[in-house]
Write an enzyme that holds these catalytic residues in place. Sequence first.
Site, PDB file in Angstrom:
ATOM      1  N   LYS A  66       7.257  -0.684   3.442  1.00 29.70           N
ATOM      2  CA  LYS A  66       6.937  -2.129   4.302  1.00 29.70           C
ATOM      3  C   LYS A  66       7.520  -1.722   5.518  1.00 29.70           C
ATOM      4  O   LYS A  66       8.664  -1.094   5.849  1.00 29.70           O
ATOM      5  CB  LYS A  66       7.405  -3.188   3.487  1.00 29.70           C
ATOM      6  CG  LYS A  66       6.930  -4.393   3.977  1.00 29.70           C
ATOM      7  CD  LYS A  66       5.556  -4.600   3.101  1.00 29.70           C
ATOM      8  CE  LYS A  66       4.744  -5.788   3.563  1.00 29.70           C
ATOM      9  NZ  LYS A  66       3.519  -6.124   2.680  1.00 29.70           N
ATOM     10  N   ASP A  84       0.186  -7.421   7.940  1.00 27.94           N
ATOM     11  CA  ASP A  84       0.763  -8.176   7.001  1.00 27.94           C
ATOM     12  C   ASP A  84       0.821  -9.711   7.865  1.00 27.94           C
ATOM     13  O   ASP A  84      -0.018  -9.616   8.760  1.00 27.94           O
ATOM     14  CB  ASP A  84       2.188  -7.976   6.587  1.00 27.94           C
ATOM     15  CG  ASP A  84       2.915  -8.897   5.267  1.00 27.94           C
ATOM     16  OD1 ASP A  84       2.360  -8.624   4.353  1.00 27.94           O
ATOM     17  OD2 ASP A  84       3.586  -9.579   5.514  1.00 27.94           O
TER      18      ASP A  84
HETATM   19  N1  GLU Z   1       0.542  -6.427   3.537  1.00 31.00           N
HETATM   20  C1  GLU Z   1      -0.443  -6.359   2.473  1.00 31.00           C
HETATM   21  C2  GLU Z   1       0.534  -6.531   0.901  1.00 31.00           C
HETATM   22  O1  GLU Z   1       1.488  -7.199   1.113  1.00 31.00           O
HETATM   23  C3  GLU Z   1      -1.506  -5.197   2.466  1.00 31.00           C
HETATM   24  C4  GLU Z   1      -0.928  -3.872   2.468  1.00 31.00           C
HETATM   25  C5  GLU Z   1      -1.627  -2.834   2.714  1.00 31.00           C
HETATM   26  O2  GLU Z   1      -2.778  -2.912   2.914  1.00 31.00           O
HETATM   27  O3  GLU Z   1      -0.993  -1.512   2.875  1.00 31.00           O
HETATM   28  O4  GLU Z   1       0.171  -5.878   0.028  1.00 31.00           O
END
Ligand code: GLU
Length: 447
Positions: free
Chosen positions: A126, A166
Amino acid sequence: MNSYVEKVISETKKKYPCQPEFLQTVEEVLTSLEPAFDKHPEYEANALLERLVEPEREIKFRVVWSDDQGKPHVNNGYRVQFNSAIGPYKGGLRFHPSVNLSIIKFLGFEQTFKNSLTGLPMGGGKGGADFDPKGKSDGEIMRFCQAFMTELYRHIGPKVDVPAGDLGVGGTEIGYMFGQYKRIRNAYENGVLTGKGLSYGGSLIRPEATGFGAVYFFNEVLKHEGKDIKGMRFALSGFGNVAWGAAKKLTELGATVVSISGPDGYVALNGMTDEMIDFMLEMRASRRDCCKDFSDKFGVPFFAGKKPWGNVDADVYMPCACQNEITLPDAEAIVTKGVHYVNEVSNMPTTNEAMAYLRDHGVLLAPSKAVNAGGVSVSGLEMTQNSERLSWTAEQVDDMLKSIMKGIHTSIVDACNAYGVGYDLVAGANLAGFKKVAEAMMAQGWV
Ligand code: GLU
């Protein structure tokens, strides 16, 4: 409590006293993994938990960008590469003033289990920045994204680490970041980011995936409970991409959306028209972060400074905004209101105290790492399409999303049965997500 689990929780608390969000998720997840540690003493001998709570790599960098007046601004950028046992790091980027290392670590830790639940080969990561997109011009957003990618590019790649969106990062931002990555790398590696536009390697259904997936998952829960989604009332918070997808699918399936919200308050609804659902996208694109705009446009009641929890009559509460949006007083209000289901869509929307209160009072809580896994699942399918150099139809992607969400529910039920924890979706999701990661980490030795 299992003494090994207890020891690792207390050591982590000692090590990172200034990371409350990270400690919150560590405590929540590790506590529910106890039955696995009771059954597998070899995990302790291999320091599995100590390794699991420590990210493989934490990257922090300076992002310098210029505003429309030519003035420089400095932000902090982050990428936490949490766990690569089952695949390349995968997870979104968040642009929000609240972003710090604790927030990114909590999201990366959650992502590791979520990605495992999908059944696709994706590790956990992340990132983001403490940049506030609110009120910024398009030029400022572009320059920020370019400056951010100029630092991030050296740490990512289609086989290494694949970021996505996100909070505060949608298709526009991903486009600017991909453009800059391509310029620096001098190679067309579109599998490096997901959530891209359709014209350069994005997947159909990716924008809808998190919201659609959340509804597909909850439908499985309802089937398990012998209930029908048709006619049920859902109170949503948030109005961004995730709430939009959920509202769209709920309406399509004959359920009634009775609220959406923003940081400024909530609106009460009795179902949504297509025009209302489309307007949510305009609200997100305006970067005003203001839900009152919806009530001004459609003349529906607006409750300033309030959350829907405990205020709105509904069968299901579905938080779609941000972490810790359901606190203990909210949980008490939910129980008083007699709402029986909480379907968590935003990442970790419920504090640990609120979660314990809800569960102790018979509320069935579906945890975010399962419910919102549809987003990253379709990101995984986008990576597959990029590797194949092919694009699938909306129907193909939607069918696969449905079967992934159904598979997540099945693996949770299997884990619940294997460990004898009843129909406890929180424990089941943690145990099921942990299983594959633990097996891979054990197989790969002390790394
Ligand atoms: N931000 C999204 C999550 O919390 C998607 C992450 C992604 O597609 O890599 O899962």
